[in-house]
Design a protein around this motif. Structure first.
Motif, PDB file in Angstrom:
ATOM      1  N   ASP A 218      -2.767 -23.761  20.196  1.00 32.49           N
ATOM      2  CA  ASP A 218      -1.877 -23.319  19.131  1.00 32.49           C
ATOM      3  C   ASP A 218      -2.127 -21.774  18.450  1.00 32.49           C
ATOM      4  O   ASP A 218      -1.805 -21.539  17.476  1.00 32.49           O
ATOM      5  CB  ASP A 218      -1.610 -24.527  18.060  1.00 32.49           C
ATOM      6  N   ASP A 219      -3.666 -21.495  18.672  1.00 32.59           N
ATOM      7  CA  ASP A 219      -4.536 -20.553  17.681  1.00 32.59           C
ATOM      8  C   ASP A 219      -5.216 -19.992  18.619  1.00 32.59           C
ATOM      9  O   ASP A 219      -4.531 -18.889  19.187  1.00 32.59           O
ATOM     10  CB  ASP A 219      -4.784 -21.285  16.573  1.00 32.59           C
ATOM     11  N   ARG A 220      -6.479 -20.769  19.300  1.00 28.87           N
ATOM     12  CA  ARG A 220      -6.923 -19.727  19.793  1.00 28.87           C
ATOM     13  C   ARG A 220      -7.697 -20.636  21.443  1.00 28.87           C
ATOM     14  O   ARG A 220      -8.506 -21.289  21.183  1.00 28.87           O
ATOM     15  CB  ARG A 220      -8.570 -19.893  19.801  1.00 28.87           C
TER      16      ARG A 220
ATOM     17  N   GLY B 227      -5.859  -0.009  29.038  1.00 26.97           N
ATOM     18  CA  GLY B 227      -7.058  -1.457  27.806  1.00 26.97           C
ATOM     19  C   GLY B 227      -7.175  -2.035  27.418  1.00 26.97           C
ATOM     20  O   GLY B 227      -8.174  -2.079  26.719  1.00 26.97           O
ATOM     21  N   ILE B 228      -6.083  -3.031  27.765  1.00 25.71           N
ATOM     22  CA  ILE B 228      -6.606  -4.242  26.978  1.00 25.71           C
ATOM     23  C   ILE B 228      -7.767  -5.667  28.955  1.00 25.71           C
ATOM     24  O   ILE B 228      -7.442  -5.300  29.987  1.00 25.71           O
ATOM     25  CB  ILE B 228      -5.399  -5.419  27.305  1.00 25.71           C
ATOM     26  N   GLN B 229      -8.220  -6.086  27.740  1.00 24.80           N
ATOM     27  CA  GLN B 229      -9.736  -6.839  28.737  1.00 24.80           C
ATOM     28  C   GLN B 229      -8.832  -8.284  28.888  1.00 24.80           C
ATOM     29  O   GLN B 229      -8.073  -8.917  28.445  1.00 24.80           O
ATOM     30  CB  GLN B 229     -10.408  -7.144  28.284  1.00 24.80           C
ATOM     31  N   SER B 230      -9.597  -8.609  30.535  1.00 27.93           N
ATOM     32  CA  SER B 230      -9.248  -9.552  31.272  1.00 27.93           C
ATOM     33  C   SER B 230     -10.092 -10.413  31.933  1.00 27.93           C
ATOM     34  O   SER B 230     -10.898  -9.754  32.438  1.00 27.93           O
ATOM     35  CB  SER B 230      -7.797  -9.790  32.119  1.00 27.93           C
ATOM     36  N   VAL B 231      -9.797 -11.802  32.203  1.00 27.63           N
ATOM     37  CA  VAL B 231     -11.495 -13.075  32.903  1.00 27.63           C
ATOM     38  C   VAL B 231     -10.318 -13.632  33.860  1.00 27.63           C
ATOM     39  O   VAL B 231      -8.901 -13.730  33.415  1.00 27.63           O
ATOM     40  CB  VAL B 231     -12.212 -13.439  31.967  1.00 27.63           C
TER      41      VAL B 231
ATOM     42  N   LYS C 159     -18.828 -23.550  32.388  1.00 27.78           N
ATOM     43  CA  LYS C 159     -18.625 -22.698  30.988  1.00 27.78           C
ATOM     44  C   LYS C 159     -17.191 -22.764  30.489  1.00 27.78           C
ATOM     45  O   LYS C 159     -16.450 -23.668  31.104  1.00 27.78           O
ATOM     46  CB  LYS C 159     -18.783 -21.366  31.915  1.00 27.78           C
ATOM     47  N   THR C 160     -17.156 -21.634  28.915  1.00 31.77           N
ATOM     48  CA  THR C 160     -15.624 -22.416  28.322  1.00 31.77           C
ATOM     49  C   THR C 160     -15.700 -20.942  28.606  1.00 31.77           C
ATOM     50  O   THR C 160     -16.189 -20.074  28.565  1.00 31.77           O
ATOM     51  CB  THR C 160     -16.094 -22.348  27.104  1.00 31.77           C
ATOM     52  N   LEU C 161     -14.327 -20.443  27.999  1.00 31.97           N
ATOM     53  CA  LEU C 161     -14.169 -18.539  27.918  1.00 31.97           C
ATOM     54  C   LEU C 161     -12.903 -18.936  26.415  1.00 31.97           C
ATOM     55  O   LEU C 161     -11.654 -19.346  26.665  1.00 31.97           O
ATOM     56  CB  LEU C 161     -13.509 -18.377  29.279  1.00 31.97           C
ATOM     57  N   GLU C 162     -13.056 -18.507  25.817  1.00 27.65           N
ATOM     58  CA  GLU C 162     -12.480 -18.518  24.760  1.00 27.65           C
ATOM     59  C   GLU C 162     -11.589 -16.592  25.218  1.00 27.65           C
ATOM     60  O   GLU C 162     -12.357 -15.659  25.629  1.00 27.65           O
ATOM     61  CB  GLU C 162     -12.877 -17.587  23.421  1.00 27.65           C
ATOM     62  N   CYS C 163      -9.701 -16.673  24.514  1.00 20.79           N
ATOM     63  CA  CYS C 163      -9.707 -16.131  24.478  1.00 20.79           C
ATOM     64  C   CYS C 163      -8.194 -15.571  23.848  1.00 20.79           C
ATOM     65  O   CYS C 163      -8.055 -16.410  22.858  1.00 20.79           O
ATOM     66  CB  CYS C 163      -8.440 -15.660  25.715  1.00 20.79           C
ATOM     67  N   ASP C 164      -7.396 -14.649  23.192  1.00 21.09           N
ATOM     68  CA  ASP C 164      -6.416 -14.497  22.574  1.00 21.09           C
ATOM     69  C   ASP C 164      -5.215 -15.220  22.959  1.00 21.09           C
ATOM     70  O   ASP C 164      -4.125 -15.936  22.268  1.00 21.09           O
ATOM     71  CB  ASP C 164      -6.414 -12.602  22.274  1.00 21.09           C
ATOM     72  N   PHE C 165      -4.973 -14.711  24.780  1.00 27.10           N
ATOM     73  CA  PHE C 165      -3.865 -15.129  24.811  1.00 27.10           C
ATOM     74  C   PHE C 165      -4.859 -16.303  26.040  1.00 27.10           C
ATOM     75  O   PHE C 165      -5.203 -15.878  26.692  1.00 27.10           O
ATOM     76  CB  PHE C 165      -2.704 -14.519  25.403  1.00 27.10           C
ATOM     77  N   LEU C 166      -3.371 -16.542  27.015  1.00 26.16           N
ATOM     78  CA  LEU C 166      -3.730 -17.550  28.561  1.00 26.16           C
ATOM     79  C   LEU C 166      -2.506 -17.208  28.708  1.00 26.16           C
ATOM     80  O   LEU C 166      -1.291 -17.772  29.239  1.00 26.16           O
ATOM     81  CB  LEU C 166      -4.319 -18.996  28.252  1.00 26.16           C
ATOM     82  N   ALA C 167      -3.206 -16.693  29.605  1.00 23.37           N
ATOM     83  CA  ALA C 167      -1.720 -16.665  31.493  1.00 23.37           C
ATOM     84  C   ALA C 167      -2.319 -17.789  32.433  1.00 23.37           C
ATOM     85  O   ALA C 167      -3.000 -18.236  33.266  1.00 23.37           O
ATOM     86  CB  ALA C 167      -1.840 -15.059  32.152  1.00 23.37           C
ATOM     87  N   GLY C 168      -1.457 -18.737  32.444  1.00 25.25           N
ATOM     88  CA  GLY C 168      -1.884 -19.965  33.549  1.00 25.25           C
ATOM     89  C   GLY C 168      -0.792 -19.403  34.890  1.00 25.25           C
ATOM     90  O   GLY C 168       0.619 -19.286  34.677  1.00 25.25           O
TER      91      GLY C 168
ATOM     92  N   MET D 124     -18.366 -17.521  26.792  1.00 24.25           N
ATOM     93  CA  MET D 124     -17.832 -16.156  27.420  1.00 24.25           C
ATOM     94  C   MET D 124     -15.883 -15.549  26.131  1.00 24.25           C
ATOM     95  O   MET D 124     -16.009 -17.076  26.041  1.00 24.25           O
ATOM     96  CB  MET D 124     -17.195 -15.921  28.758  1.00 24.25           C
ATOM     97  N   ARG D 125     -16.103 -14.703  26.447  1.00 26.52           N
ATOM     98  CA  ARG D 125     -14.383 -14.352  25.449  1.00 26.52           C
ATOM     99  C   ARG D 125     -14.140 -13.287  25.839  1.00 26.52           C
ATOM    100  O   ARG D 125     -14.562 -12.158  26.219  1.00 26.52           O
ATOM    101  CB  ARG D 125     -15.301 -13.976  23.766  1.00 26.52           C
ATOM    102  N   THR D 126     -12.646 -13.739  25.633  1.00 26.57           N
ATOM    103  CA  THR D 126     -12.057 -11.971  25.993  1.00 26.57           C
ATOM    104  C   THR D 126     -10.361 -11.952  26.104  1.00 26.57           C
ATOM    105  O   THR D 126      -9.917 -13.051  24.917  1.00 26.57           O
ATOM    106  CB  THR D 126     -11.221 -11.918  27.637  1.00 26.57           C
ATOM    107  N   GLN D 127      -9.562 -10.717  26.551  1.00 27.69           N
ATOM    108  CA  GLN D 127      -8.570 -10.218  25.361  1.00 27.69           C
ATOM    109  C   GLN D 127      -7.947 -11.551  26.438  1.00 27.69           C
ATOM    110  O   GLN D 127      -7.052 -12.688  25.222  1.00 27.69           O
ATOM    111  CB  GLN D 127      -7.847  -9.421  25.285  1.00 27.69           C
ATOM    112  N   VAL D 128      -7.143 -11.272  27.333  1.00 24.87           N
ATOM    113  CA  VAL D 128      -6.587 -12.220  27.999  1.00 24.87           C
ATOM    114  C   VAL D 128      -7.088 -13.104  29.102  1.00 24.87           C
ATOM    115  O   VAL D 128      -7.770 -12.818  30.071  1.00 24.87           O
ATOM    116  CB  VAL D 128      -4.839 -11.688  28.402  1.00 24.87           C
TER     117      VAL D 128
END
Ligand code: APR
Ligand code: PHB
Length: 393
Positions: free
Chosen positions: A132-134, A25-29, A146-155, A1-5
């Motif tokens: 540091d990057d992705r 309009g920004i995607q998140s999971v 499963k894995t989720l890739e993103c631009d940013f991670l909100a903890g 899976m991939r998302t923006q945030v």
């Protein structure tokens, strides 16, 4: 899976962020280890600052809050045989609203689902890499890894989450204060003593009389930090509630069935910084307050305003200034709320080892604060909530 945030945690912080990003309009999971049922029924905090209510109205999350929330213009404090009312509306033109945290969590989760948002319940994040990057989050869902890739991670995964520990130890610093008492929280099927909250200081300990509806009292008693429910049979509970409230005109303790009871410890704690690489912490994952100031849920939502503004400025305007200053923006406000929560806690709870001097000093402090217009205004400003940054750039 991939998302923006990618957002870990479907508490007030995670769900609000997901909704605000969606509006622009920004995607998140959202990944949440617990079930929908658990998240929308567990008993948590219940007081919203004016800013929080205003924000939820502005972004279309306040339908039920406006129908079922209980707005309060004032708040009462009893000590030394007298009752003092702070009229927030008169002093600063603001108020607070009682609305249970699990209800706003349900409202936000339902709106996200209505809008086609992705919230995976019973999806536990187990590992984080690539900060540091992705960033990549590994999680378990429906029996699979499963894995989720993103631009940013909100903890947004609370005090026990995995986001904060994913930051390198060397960049983090914790600031901590554990209090020598806890709160016994009670949900009681009875009309609350007053339409407003009552914070009571007494020689035998602190008590708070709040509510969840006109027929449901939410009360708290100061107890020893290592106390057990076995030590609190109903007669002791009623006798302490009655004794700590005291006799005041217009305040009546009504008895009813005790529907729920639990003891929670009290602590103040801040972890700095609130960001590392592409990871941004918000809410209880970065800071905890004792409940006396009623700030926990409000702080979580205030962090999200700063985070949403920063992420939107990045995506919409290709600017990184708000992302870079995220920690500072949040912590300036967080530390003031930490101070207020600590102050209300230490002012209102007689320590178990207090000697007669300590008790007299505490009463004098309460008289100094509540006997002065300036003192009442200071309490009102902090209680109704300090300003919050706009959620959009
Ligand atoms: N994977 C997925 N979800 C997780 C994980 C994980 N590894 N760890 C924790 N969570 C979830 C929890 O189950 C919880 O639902 O993260 C969520 C965090 O939500 P909250 O604890 O409500 O935190 P926050 O959104 O910051 O709200 C703060 O909650 O504790 C109260 O007084 C506090 O009112 C304040 C509010
Ligand atoms: C609550 O209603 O749960 C509540 C209200 C005010 C507080 C703490 C808890 O300070």
């Amino acid at each position: 899976m991939r998302t923006q945030v990618a957002i870990i945690g479907a508490g007030p912080a995670g769900l609000l962020l997901s909704h605000l990003l969606h509006l622009e309009g920004i995607q998140s999971v959202v990944l949440e280890s617990r079930s929908y049922e658990y998240c929308t029924t567990r008993i948590r905090a219940g007081l919203m600052e004016q800013n929080t209510v205003d924000l939820l109205n502005e972004v279309g999350l306040a339908d039920n809050l406006n129908r079922f929330g209980l707005p309060h213009d004032g708040v009462q404090f009893t000590f030394d045989g007298a009752c003092h009312r702070i009229d927030m509306q008169e002093l600063i033109g603001r108020r607070v609203t009682i609305y249970a945290q699990q209800l706003i969590v349900k409202d936000m989760a339902d709106v996200r689902r209505r809008d086609g948002g992705t919230i995976l319940f019973e999806a536990e994040a187990t590992a984080i890499s690539g900060l540091d990057d992705r960033p990549v989050v590994t999680f378990t869902h429906e029996g699979e890894l499963k894995t989720l890739e993103c631009d940013f991670l909100a903890g947004c995964d609370g005090f026990h989450g995995i986001s904060r520990p994913a930051m390198p130890e060397a960049v983090r610093r914790d600031y901590d204060r554990v209090y020598p008492f806890g709160w016994l929280g009670l949900l009681i099927a009875a009309v609350p003593p007053s339409e407003e909250l009552v914070y009571s200081h007494s020689d035998s300990g602190f008590a708070l009389f709040s509510m969840r509806s006109e027929e449901l009292t939410r009360a708290y008693l100061q107890v020893r930090p290592d106390d057990h429910l076995d030590n609190w049979p109903a007669e002791r509970i009623w006798s302490e509630l009655r004794g700590r409230l005291g006799d005041h005109e217009g305040l009546k303790l009504n008895e009813g069935e005790i529907l729920q009871q639990a003891i929670t410890p009290m602590r103040s704690w801040v972890s700095e910084p609130m960001q590392y690489g592409k990871l941004f912490l918000a809410g209880d994952s970065a800071h905890i307050v004792p409940p006396t100031g009623a700030k926990g849920m409000n702080l979580a939502m205030a962090d999200i305003c700063a985070l949403s503004r920063a992420l939107l400025d990045h995506y919409k305007n290709n600017r990184s200034g708000y992302l870079e200053s995220y920690t500072k923006t949040c912590l300036d406000r967080v530390w003031r709320a930490e101070h207020f929560s600590w102050w209300m806690t230490t002012m209102l709870h007689p320590p178990y080892d207090a000697n007669p001097f300590d008790l007299k000093r505490q009463i004098a402090e309460l008289r100094t604060v509540f006997g002065s217009d300036a003192g009442c205004r200071l309490v009102a400003e902090n209680y109704a909530g300090l300003p919050v940054v706009p959620w959009r750039p």
